[in-house]
Design an enzyme around this catalytic site. Sequence first.
Site, PDB file in Angstrom:
ATOM      1  N   ALA A  82     -14.131 -34.062  25.741  1.00 19.90           N
ATOM      2  CA  ALA A  82     -13.510 -35.337  25.351  1.00 19.90           C
ATOM      3  C   ALA A  82     -13.927 -36.442  26.318  1.00 19.90           C
ATOM      4  O   ALA A  82     -14.265 -37.555  25.896  1.00 19.90           O
ATOM      5  CB  ALA A  82     -11.997 -35.210  25.322  1.00 19.90           C
ATOM      6  N   ALA A  83     -13.932 -36.137  27.619  1.00 24.33           N
ATOM      7  CA  ALA A  83     -14.319 -37.142  28.621  1.00 24.33           C
ATOM      8  C   ALA A  83     -15.759 -37.590  28.374  1.00 24.33           C
ATOM      9  O   ALA A  83     -16.065 -38.785  28.393  1.00 24.33           O
ATOM     10  CB  ALA A  83     -14.158 -36.572  30.021  1.00 24.33           C
ATOM     11  N   LEU A 105     -10.396 -28.621  31.436  1.00 23.13           N
ATOM     12  CA  LEU A 105      -9.915 -29.992  31.634  1.00 23.13           C
ATOM     13  C   LEU A 105     -10.426 -30.948  30.556  1.00 23.13           C
ATOM     14  O   LEU A 105     -10.408 -32.160  30.753  1.00 23.13           O
ATOM     15  CB  LEU A 105     -10.318 -30.505  33.017  1.00 23.13           C
ATOM     16  CG  LEU A 105      -9.599 -29.877  34.198  1.00 23.13           C
ATOM     17  CD1 LEU A 105     -10.088 -30.458  35.515  1.00 23.13           C
ATOM     18  CD2 LEU A 105      -8.091 -30.079  34.100  1.00 23.13           C
ATOM     19  N   GLY A 106     -10.873 -30.400  29.451  1.00 25.76           N
ATOM     20  CA  GLY A 106     -11.294 -31.276  28.353  1.00 25.76           C
ATOM     21  C   GLY A 106     -12.539 -32.069  28.675  1.00 25.76           C
ATOM     22  O   GLY A 106     -12.616 -33.268  28.435  1.00 25.76           O
ATOM     23  N   SER A 107     -13.547 -31.388  29.261  1.00 22.36           N
ATOM     24  CA  SER A 107     -14.762 -32.111  29.634  1.00 22.36           C
ATOM     25  C   SER A 107     -15.447 -32.700  28.408  1.00 22.36           C
ATOM     26  O   SER A 107     -16.026 -33.789  28.483  1.00 22.36           O
ATOM     27  CB  SER A 107     -15.726 -31.198  30.387  1.00 22.36           C
ATOM     28  OG  SER A 107     -15.937 -30.009  29.673  1.00 22.36           O
ATOM     29  N   SER A 159     -13.762 -25.765  32.584  1.00 22.25           N
ATOM     30  CA  SER A 159     -12.621 -25.676  33.501  1.00 22.25           C
ATOM     31  C   SER A 159     -11.310 -25.888  32.762  1.00 22.25           C
ATOM     32  O   SER A 159     -10.243 -25.855  33.361  1.00 22.25           O
ATOM     33  CB  SER A 159     -12.756 -26.723  34.608  1.00 22.25           C
ATOM     34  OG  SER A 159     -12.801 -28.017  34.037  1.00 22.25           O
ATOM     35  N   ASP A 191      -6.782 -34.760  23.382  1.00 24.85           N
ATOM     36  CA  ASP A 191      -7.785 -34.868  24.451  1.00 24.85           C
ATOM     37  C   ASP A 191      -8.446 -36.241  24.467  1.00 24.85           C
ATOM     38  O   ASP A 191      -8.568 -36.876  25.522  1.00 24.85           O
ATOM     39  CB  ASP A 191      -8.910 -33.833  24.243  1.00 24.85           C
ATOM     40  CG  ASP A 191      -8.459 -32.431  24.560  1.00 24.85           C
ATOM     41  OD1 ASP A 191      -7.238 -32.201  24.609  1.00 24.85           O
ATOM     42  OD2 ASP A 191      -9.332 -31.569  24.738  1.00 24.85           O
TER      43      ASP A 191
END
Length: 320
Positions: free
Chosen positions: A110-111, A106-108, A104, A152
């Site tokens: 990094a999360a 949204l930097g998944s 998406s 990120d």
Amino acid sequence: MIAKASAPAKTILFGEHSVVYGEPAIAGAVNKRAYVTIKPSESDATIFRAPDIGFEAELITPQRKYILLKGKPGIIRYILESLYRVHDHTPIDITLNSNVPIGSGLGSSAAVTVATLAALYRYHNIRFNKQSLAHDAHMVEQAVQGVASPLDTLVSTYGGLVYLSRNKKVEHFNVKFNAPFVVGYTTKHGNTGKMVKDVRNRRDRNPKIINPVITAMGNLTNYAKQAVLKEDYDKIGELMNINHGFLDVLGVNTLELSRMVYNAREAGAIGAKTTGAGGGGSIIALCPGKVDEVAKAIDHDDNILKVKFTRKGVSSRVFK
Ligand code: MEV
């Protein structure tokens, strides 16, 4: 013992691409998170499960390998790299729950990386702080991706809105900024490495045109910093619109991205732009009072997320 950690996804508000040439950037953590739980395995194998995406694998942690049990691999390399660096290879069960759609923009990754490392440090009772965690997560991203900007993992660790200056100094904004955004993502994943290379080639072919634009993008981010400090949403929106035009000049916008941007503006967004590398990927629209209208205008096949910035960064704890 059970260790749990979570970390937020992020969005780039200003400065994608120009940040590669040393210009400043502004990014913020959003209220979508990745949650990681680690506990001793019920068998003699290490099992990774991500029920939200229907993925399951047995992990061979000393070799950073996996045996696919169910679903499509996506985020698994970040988990394996984190385990390789921190884990003692005893059998564990790892579960990932996430409301950050993969791909998406949204930097998944990094999360997921920040949450996995924090859970592992808790599980093994290893001392860490936000600075060391952000650094270690950046190293994991770099090992997996080859190149990665530290933005990120910084944002996923600290939360809040972050300004990265021209000399790479990180400043945390001390503002509420609770205006709502709609993120719209395309079906095509942008390839960050390719997009960065394409921009460089365009710049090399047209230095006298592109270099001043990159400098102007940096100046725009600095104007935006002042607007964020004043929580002047109209100004932020105007600067987002100008930034989208600059990203057009760099050649990273696509028909699908720009269509969503113009539809969002038409439906009442005060600013809308591509976010991240482009070439696919996503847009972000600032739309106080118009979230539902904007979401409706750009939604096709559930490709939207309603988000807000959050100050909440990584969080972790152990249950005995
Ligand atoms: C990608 O999310 C942002 C870029 O500026 C690349 C980077 O900073 O690593 C395009």
